[in-house]
Design a protein around this motif. Sequence first.
Motif, PDB file in Angstrom:
ATOM      1  N   GLU A  86       2.198  13.906  -6.272  1.00  0.00           N
ATOM      2  CA  GLU A  86       2.427  14.797  -7.410  1.00  0.00           C
ATOM      3  C   GLU A  86       3.891  15.201  -7.538  1.00  0.00           C
ATOM      4  O   GLU A  86       4.330  15.559  -8.619  1.00  0.00           O
ATOM      5  N   ASP A  87       4.629  15.167  -6.458  1.00  0.00           N
ATOM      6  CA  ASP A  87       6.026  15.618  -6.501  1.00  0.00           C
ATOM      7  C   ASP A  87       6.982  14.511  -6.946  1.00  0.00           C
ATOM      8  O   ASP A  87       8.182  14.699  -6.979  1.00  0.00           O
ATOM      9  N   GLU A 133       0.830  -1.202   0.000  1.00  0.00           N
ATOM     10  CA  GLU A 133       0.000   0.000   0.000  1.00  0.00           C
ATOM     11  C   GLU A 133       0.868   1.257   0.000  1.00  0.00           C
ATOM     12  O   GLU A 133       0.591   2.220  -0.715  1.00  0.00           O
ATOM     13  N   ARG A 134       1.936   1.242   0.781  1.00  0.00           N
ATOM     14  CA  ARG A 134       2.837   2.402   0.825  1.00  0.00           C
ATOM     15  C   ARG A 134       3.560   2.590  -0.506  1.00  0.00           C
ATOM     16  O   ARG A 134       3.764   3.710  -0.958  1.00  0.00           O
ATOM     17  N   ILE A 135       3.965   1.494  -1.128  1.00  0.00           N
ATOM     18  CA  ILE A 135       4.621   1.575  -2.432  1.00  0.00           C
ATOM     19  C   ILE A 135       3.674   2.195  -3.462  1.00  0.00           C
ATOM     20  O   ILE A 135       4.052   3.073  -4.233  1.00  0.00           O
ATOM     21  N   ARG A 136       2.436   1.738  -3.454  1.00  0.00           N
ATOM     22  CA  ARG A 136       1.447   2.262  -4.408  1.00  0.00           C
ATOM     23  C   ARG A 136       1.124   3.723  -4.144  1.00  0.00           C
ATOM     24  O   ARG A 136       0.792   4.472  -5.061  1.00  0.00           O
ATOM     25  N   ALA A 137       1.233   4.152  -2.894  1.00  0.00           N
ATOM     26  CA  ALA A 137       0.930   5.542  -2.544  1.00  0.00           C
ATOM     27  C   ALA A 137       1.900   6.507  -3.231  1.00  0.00           C
ATOM     28  O   ALA A 137       1.550   7.654  -3.490  1.00  0.00           O
ATOM     29  N   PHE A 138       3.121   6.060  -3.529  1.00  0.00           N
ATOM     30  CA  PHE A 138       4.060   6.928  -4.225  1.00  0.00           C
ATOM     31  C   PHE A 138       3.564   7.305  -5.610  1.00  0.00           C
ATOM     32  O   PHE A 138       3.872   8.382  -6.111  1.00  0.00           O
ATOM     33  N   ASP A 139       2.806   6.429  -6.248  1.00  0.00           N
ATOM     34  CA  ASP A 139       2.241   6.750  -7.567  1.00  0.00           C
ATOM     35  C   ASP A 139       1.264   7.911  -7.491  1.00  0.00           C
ATOM     36  O   ASP A 139       1.065   8.627  -8.463  1.00  0.00           O
TER      37      ASP A 139
END
Length: 67
Positions: free
Chosen positions: A65-66, A56-62
Amino acid sequence: MHVEVLALEGNVPAIPDLAPEVRERARAVRARLDAIRHQSPPPDERLPAITDEQLERIRAFDLREDR
């Protein structure tokens, strides 16, 4: 924040204001970190599985916006 990095070897010939015990401890830590940095990673099959929370944390990087 200011961080001063002192070299034990290389471009800084001597650091006279350090106690010998402190200098030896720094050398020991440096040797341990160098050993970790230069070791080969374990084979993929020995790595632990990624947890749902990590995924979930890995996917949150997608979503950032920065990035």
